[in-house]
Design a protein around this motif. Sequence first.
Motif, mmCIF file in Angstrom:
data_model
loop_
_atom_site.group_PDB
_atom_site.id
_atom_site.type_symbol
_atom_site.label_atom_id
_atom_site.label_comp_id
_atom_site.label_asym_id
_atom_site.label_seq_id
_atom_site.Cartn_x
_atom_site.Cartn_y
_atom_site.Cartn_z
ATOM 1 N N ALA A 42 -3.799 6.310 -5.516
ATOM 2 C CA ALA A 42 -3.454 5.227 -4.603
ATOM 3 C C ALA A 42 -4.506 5.241 -3.506
ATOM 4 O O ALA A 42 -4.770 6.276 -2.886
ATOM 5 C CB ALA A 42 -2.065 5.404 -4.025
ATOM 6 N N TYR B 269 0.841 -1.198 0.000
ATOM 7 C CA TYR B 269 0.000 0.000 0.000
ATOM 8 C C TYR B 269 0.874 1.246 0.000
ATOM 9 O O TYR B 269 1.943 1.269 0.611
ATOM 10 C CB TYR B 269 -0.889 0.040 1.246
ATOM 11 N N THR C 46 -5.566 3.835 -0.123
ATOM 12 C CA THR C 46 -5.011 3.149 1.035
ATOM 13 C C THR C 46 -5.953 3.263 2.219
ATOM 14 O O THR C 46 -6.223 4.370 2.692
ATOM 15 C CB THR C 46 -3.636 3.748 1.407
ATOM 16 N N TYR D 209 -12.656 2.294 1.984
ATOM 17 C CA TYR D 209 -11.967 2.344 0.691
ATOM 18 C C TYR D 209 -12.783 1.718 -0.430
ATOM 19 O O TYR D 209 -12.674 2.117 -1.586
ATOM 20 C CB TYR D 209 -10.592 1.672 0.797
ATOM 21 N N THR E 87 -10.097 6.545 4.543
ATOM 22 C CA THR E 87 -9.184 6.167 3.461
ATOM 23 C C THR E 87 -8.261 7.341 3.123
ATOM 24 O O THR E 87 -8.676 8.495 3.178
ATOM 25 C CB THR E 87 -10.018 5.794 2.207
ATOM 26 N N TRP F 213 5.907 2.789 -0.395
ATOM 27 C CA TRP F 213 5.008 1.641 -0.287
ATOM 28 C C TRP F 213 5.307 0.893 1.011
ATOM 29 O O TRP F 213 6.473 0.683 1.356
ATOM 30 C CB TRP F 213 5.222 0.688 -1.459
ATOM 31 N N CYS G 44 -4.556 -1.338 -4.298
ATOM 32 C CA CYS G 44 -4.163 0.058 -4.031
ATOM 33 C C CYS G 44 -4.026 0.951 -5.259
ATOM 34 O O CYS G 44 -4.342 2.123 -5.205
ATOM 35 C CB CYS G 44 -2.860 0.080 -3.224
#
Lengths: 72, 353
Positions: free
Chosen positions: B261, B13, B263, B150, B270, B112, B229
């Motif tokens: 992205a 992520y 996450t 998310y 999120t 990440w 992700c």
Amino acid sequence: MTPRTAMLHGDTVFRIHWVLNTDRLLGVCHCGAEHEAEDPVELWDWLLAHPEGHEPRAESATPPPVRRLAGV
Amino acid sequence: MPTTPTFARNQWYVAAYSRELGRELFPRTILGEPIVFYRTENGDAVALADRCVHRRYPLSESRLEGDTIVCGYHGFTYDRAGSCVFVPGQSRIPRTARVASYPLVEQDSFVWVWIGDRDRADPGLIPRAPWLADPAYTTVSGMEPLRARYELLVDNLMDLSHETYLHGGYIGTPEVANTPITTEVDEENEVIYVSRHMADAECPSFYAKSTGIEGRITRWQDIEYHPPCLYLLHSRIAPVGVLPNDDGTDPDAFHVEVVYAITPETEHSTHDFWAVARDFALDDQEVSDFLAESNRTVVLQDVRALDVLEQVIQSEPDGYQELSVNIDTGGLAARRFLRRMVERAEPKAVARS
Ligand code: FES
Ligand SMILES: [Fe+2]
Ligand SMILES: [Zn+2]
């Protein structure tokens, strides 16, 4: 009919084309079998049931790769 | 603690942009785990659990001393691997005195992080967004906090058709309704691709001005989603009839690569990272400002809508009814992959049917 788009090139790609000017979806399995439906849930169920109920076609209508993906 | 797991833990992520990390202690919660980030004196990024083992004081409220964190409450000191190297008032350090450290990889301007089983943290699994760190592109980027789970953001991004309604005027164009859409799902590589290729469309004035294209255009808007992700929106603009070469090069087109992205912060919030990279008008600040401003506006419109939706969903009993139609084809595929990834992350002993 317009040529069918194919951007992914793996061995196990399922495709669903929205048929222009209709409410119908055309599902194409990686084995070549095709199925039309109006409900995406029903069409996914049919695709994911592979090979159950899939009658492969003689030749595939998929055009060659267009652009290599950076992310794959 | 929830009884049904909702996170795919054994996945990479995005925790931050590389530029966010420095010699300050930086807290951020990822998949429900509070983490403190910092850089060592030689610039390596570090991620440790943000709770002191002694009395759970947040390490992010503490201070760096060289490459170690000295807890701001009683002074337990941790090295970059999370091992306690000093306990005040005694020389013996308890064997269990360590905080978790998380694998990190810096790539494509992102940091990440891996939250799941450490022995499965293979950096080769991280999907790429190379434009964000490519000198041939200019990038604008940001991050908006979303007070929604998310999955709602994934649903939202997988469906480009909401732009007409939610973003009226901002990104919708009249040709969209007459453009065929193809959804592709690669089972093995777990990628979803949704293409919308307009063969002959009007050129929005912004693009006409910034690219110099005259007349009508071929316009592609393709979603490439690497669950959970990384979400890419490849936007391609070229004079009518100009297609990419067979080898994948595409010198006569202009590209805007929109990267999200997604996450999870908690079960109900999120981190919504967004970036827009382009390969034209590289030094034009006005173009940068326009792209940053319009994308941020669009992101905030989505955030506002999803924050509301989260409240509604939380107030409803589980198993609420939905109705799926054509525009949900890609979103359904995304949900299936996410479900599968969540289930895979569960311990084998509780394997579900
Ligand atoms: S809580 Fe950190 S040293 Fe006591
Ligand atoms: Fe949106
Ligand atoms: Zn099949």
